[in-house]
Design a protein around this motif. Structure first.
Motif, PDB file in Angstrom:
ATOM      1  N   PRO A  38      62.093  47.569 -72.774  1.00 14.35           N
ATOM      2  CA  PRO A  38      61.752  48.654 -71.930  1.00 14.35           C
ATOM      3  C   PRO A  38      61.471  49.715 -73.113  1.00 14.35           C
ATOM      4  O   PRO A  38      61.175  50.853 -72.551  1.00 14.35           O
ATOM      5  CB  PRO A  38      63.200  48.732 -71.367  1.00 14.35           C
ATOM      6  CG  PRO A  38      64.341  47.994 -72.215  1.00 14.35           C
ATOM      7  CD  PRO A  38      63.314  46.937 -72.911  1.00 14.35           C
ATOM      8  N   ASP A  66      58.183  42.866 -69.751  1.00 15.66           N
ATOM      9  CA  ASP A  66      57.297  41.642 -69.914  1.00 15.66           C
ATOM     10  C   ASP A  66      56.537  41.422 -69.077  1.00 15.66           C
ATOM     11  O   ASP A  66      56.438  42.124 -67.933  1.00 15.66           O
ATOM     12  CB  ASP A  66      58.322  40.538 -70.672  1.00 15.66           C
ATOM     13  CG  ASP A  66      58.770  39.741 -69.355  1.00 15.66           C
ATOM     14  OD1 ASP A  66      58.747  39.991 -68.240  1.00 15.66           O
ATOM     15  OD2 ASP A  66      59.395  38.657 -69.950  1.00 15.66           O
ATOM     16  N   PHE A  98      57.102  40.969 -64.094  1.00 21.20           N
ATOM     17  CA  PHE A  98      56.930  41.615 -63.064  1.00 21.20           C
ATOM     18  C   PHE A  98      56.149  42.958 -63.310  1.00 21.20           C
ATOM     19  O   PHE A  98      56.419  43.478 -64.201  1.00 21.20           O
ATOM     20  CB  PHE A  98      58.247  42.126 -62.323  1.00 21.20           C
ATOM     21  CG  PHE A  98      59.024  41.060 -61.958  1.00 21.20           C
ATOM     22  CD1 PHE A  98      58.793  40.368 -60.678  1.00 21.20           C
ATOM     23  CD2 PHE A  98      60.237  40.649 -62.546  1.00 21.20           C
ATOM     24  CE1 PHE A  98      59.389  39.205 -60.126  1.00 21.20           C
ATOM     25  CE2 PHE A  98      61.002  39.529 -62.134  1.00 21.20           C
ATOM     26  CZ  PHE A  98      60.505  38.978 -61.001  1.00 21.20           C
ATOM     27  N   SER A 147      62.838  45.675 -67.813  1.00 20.62           N
ATOM     28  CA  SER A 147      63.610  46.805 -67.411  1.00 20.62           C
ATOM     29  C   SER A 147      64.644  46.399 -66.336  1.00 20.62           C
ATOM     30  O   SER A 147      65.745  47.005 -66.429  1.00 20.62           O
ATOM     31  CB  SER A 147      63.017  47.921 -66.700  1.00 20.62           C
ATOM     32  OG  SER A 147      61.932  47.501 -65.753  1.00 20.62           O
ATOM     33  N   VAL A 184      65.358  53.739 -69.567  1.00 25.09           N
ATOM     34  CA  VAL A 184      66.227  52.654 -70.162  1.00 25.09           C
ATOM     35  C   VAL A 184      65.506  52.144 -71.586  1.00 25.09           C
ATOM     36  O   VAL A 184      64.692  51.865 -71.736  1.00 25.09           O
ATOM     37  CB  VAL A 184      66.533  51.392 -69.172  1.00 25.09           C
ATOM     38  CG1 VAL A 184      67.289  50.365 -69.815  1.00 25.09           C
ATOM     39  CG2 VAL A 184      66.943  51.902 -67.824  1.00 25.09           C
ATOM     40  N   ALA A 242      56.774  56.772 -63.335  1.00 21.10           N
ATOM     41  CA  ALA A 242      57.922  57.212 -64.160  1.00 21.10           C
ATOM     42  C   ALA A 242      58.673  55.708 -64.444  1.00 21.10           C
ATOM     43  O   ALA A 242      58.788  55.101 -64.013  1.00 21.10           O
ATOM     44  CB  ALA A 242      58.649  58.190 -63.234  1.00 21.10           C
ATOM     45  N   THR A 248      61.691  55.101 -64.153  1.00 23.77           N
ATOM     46  CA  THR A 248      62.908  54.922 -63.479  1.00 23.77           C
ATOM     47  C   THR A 248      62.728  53.726 -62.527  1.00 23.77           C
ATOM     48  O   THR A 248      61.864  53.516 -61.971  1.00 23.77           O
ATOM     49  CB  THR A 248      63.069  56.200 -62.574  1.00 23.77           C
ATOM     50  OG1 THR A 248      63.104  57.506 -63.292  1.00 23.77           O
ATOM     51  CG2 THR A 248      64.555  56.498 -61.980  1.00 23.77           C
TER      52      THR A 248
HETATM   53  C1  LIG Z   1      54.209  48.998 -64.416  1.00 23.83           C
HETATM   54  S1  LIG Z   1      55.971  48.647 -63.921  1.00 23.83           S
HETATM   55  C2  LIG Z   1      56.264  47.797 -65.560  1.00 23.83           C
HETATM   56  C3  LIG Z   1      57.290  46.819 -65.372  1.00 23.83           C
HETATM   57  C4  LIG Z   1      57.742  45.804 -66.675  1.00 23.83           C
HETATM   58  N1  LIG Z   1      56.817  45.025 -66.599  1.00 23.83           N
HETATM   59  C5  LIG Z   1      59.159  45.288 -66.707  1.00 23.83           C
HETATM   60  O1  LIG Z   1      59.271  44.209 -66.504  1.00 23.83           O
HETATM   61  O2  LIG Z   1      59.908  46.176 -66.993  1.00 23.83           O
HETATM   62  C6  LIG Z   1      56.460  50.349 -64.543  1.00 23.83           C
HETATM   63  C7  LIG Z   1      57.869  50.317 -63.784  1.00 23.83           C
HETATM   64  O3  LIG Z   1      58.778  49.609 -64.538  1.00 23.83           O
HETATM   65  C8  LIG Z   1      60.252  50.182 -64.504  1.00 23.83           C
HETATM   66  N2  LIG Z   1      60.518  50.664 -65.804  1.00 23.83           N
HETATM   67  C9  LIG Z   1      59.542  50.256 -66.824  1.00 23.83           C
HETATM   68  N3  LIG Z   1      59.943  50.593 -68.145  1.00 23.83           N
HETATM   69  C10 LIG Z   1      61.288  51.197 -67.766  1.00 23.83           C
HETATM   70  C11 LIG Z   1      62.187  51.723 -68.578  1.00 23.83           C
HETATM   71  N4  LIG Z   1      62.299  51.974 -69.836  1.00 23.83           N
HETATM   72  N5  LIG Z   1      63.579  52.442 -68.079  1.00 23.83           N
HETATM   73  C12 LIG Z   1      63.243  52.501 -66.577  1.00 23.83           C
HETATM   74  N6  LIG Z   1      62.461  51.771 -65.733  1.00 23.83           N
HETATM   75  C13 LIG Z   1      61.474  51.351 -66.321  1.00 23.83           C
HETATM   76  C14 LIG Z   1      59.802  51.652 -63.654  1.00 23.83           C
HETATM   77  O4  LIG Z   1      60.443  51.325 -62.290  1.00 23.83           O
HETATM   78  C15 LIG Z   1      58.387  52.009 -63.946  1.00 23.83           C
HETATM   79  O5  LIG Z   1      57.796  52.574 -62.816  1.00 23.83           O
END
Ligand SMILES: C[S@@+](CC[C@H](N)C(=O)[O-])C[C@H]1O[C@@H](n2cnc3c(N)ncnc32)[C@H](O)[C@@H]1O
Length: 256
Positions: free
Chosen positions: A12, A82, A85, A108, A188, A223, A225
């Motif tokens: 994350p 990763d 998803f 995340s 996170v 975002a 979140t």
């Molecule tokens: C395009 S998706 C990527 C998800 C990524 N592949 C994963 O598995 O964490 C982006 C979304 O993942 C979540 N996300 C990704 N990084 C995050 C973090 N550091 N803290 C909280 N939510 C996060 C949020 O809902 C964000 O809008």
């Protein structure tokens, strides 16, 4: 000779959450594709490397550039979370075929579960976990709504929320048919990491006017979140399950 392209689950945002395999491969690559933010948090591991932002390129130009770079050495991609998803890198992995190697990382969802110190399915409390996003549901005509996905016994993980929080909470309240816990896991693994834990009936007051989803912002970038909803977020595990498993599943001999 052509080298390999490594799609490294970067976690994350905190480099401490990189796997040892991903770190080793990252160290071997001089050329690294990195998303905004990771260039800062991974600064130490990226020092002296040639950095590229993948989203600056059109797809055809990007694949041409990567193929050219692969003739000289291995190439790394720091994949946010990763690939499991909601990763935009699938088309690149498909295009590179055998030259692409995917390395798992901490998503995340994993990091948020750890912050809450809760498993997201719990016998007797939550029998299923649904990963979804109102953003992608909105792109498919006839797809279920958040109200349809929310139900007693379901833990919901909501990525890339693009609904006003009041509308989302209203739909979830109808789906669950009762007040259940909800958590906003914000940034996170980053220095501003924050968890707002409340219930559907109290979350709007707790959040107030804060915009956790960049909804007031003209940018369409999601975002950082992740929303988690359901009784598993605060439930206590029933310890009698331990003994039941010991006797019926793990089947250890009695020690006494
Ligand atoms: C395009 S998706 C990527 C998800 C990524 N592949 C994963 O598995 O964490 C982006 C979304 O993942 C979540 N996300 C990704 N990084 C995050 C973090 N550091 N803290 C909280 N939510 C996060 C949020 O809902 C964000 O809008």
């Amino acid at each position: 000779m052509s080298h390999l392209a490594y799609f490294l689950g970067a976690g994350p945002g905190d480099p401490e959450l990189l796997t040892r395999r991903a770190e080793r491969l990252l160290r071997e690559c001089q050329v690294v594709y990195v998303s905004p933010l990771y260039d800062q948090t991974f600064g130490e591991l990226l020092a002296g490397k040639e950095l590229f932002i993948p989203f600056e390129y059109y797809f055809a130009d990007l694949t041409t550039l990567i193929r050219e770079q692969l003739t000289k050495g291995p190439v790394a991609f720091l994949v946010p979370g990763d690939m499991t998803f909601y990763s935009p890198f699938q088309a690149l992995v498909d295009a590179l075929g055998d030259q692409a190697v995917v390395v798992p990382g901490v998503g995340s969802a994993n990091a948020a579960s750890a912050l809450l110190k809760k498993t997201l399915d719990l016998p007797g409390i939550s029998s299923r976990t649904v990963l979804t996003s109102p953003r992608t549901l909105g792109e498919v005509p006839g797809a279920p709504s958040m109200r349809d996905l929310a139900a007693p016994g379901v833990t919901l993980l909501i990525y890339m929320n693009n609904l006003p929080l009041a509308d989302l909470v209203d739909q979830l309240r109808q789906g669950y048919g009762k007040d259940v816990p909800i958590a906003l896991a914000h940034r996170v693994g980053l220095p501003e990491e924050e968890i707002v834990l409340a219930t559907l009936d109290s979350i709007l007051d707790k959040v107030g006017s804060r915009d956790f989803f960049n909804l007031d912002n003209s940018s369409r970038r999601p975002a950082l979140t992740l929303l988690l909803v359901g009784e598993s977020l605060t439930a206590q595990a029933d310890p009698t399950w331990w003994d039941y498993r010991r006797d019926h599943i793990w089947k250890f001999q009695d020690k006494s």
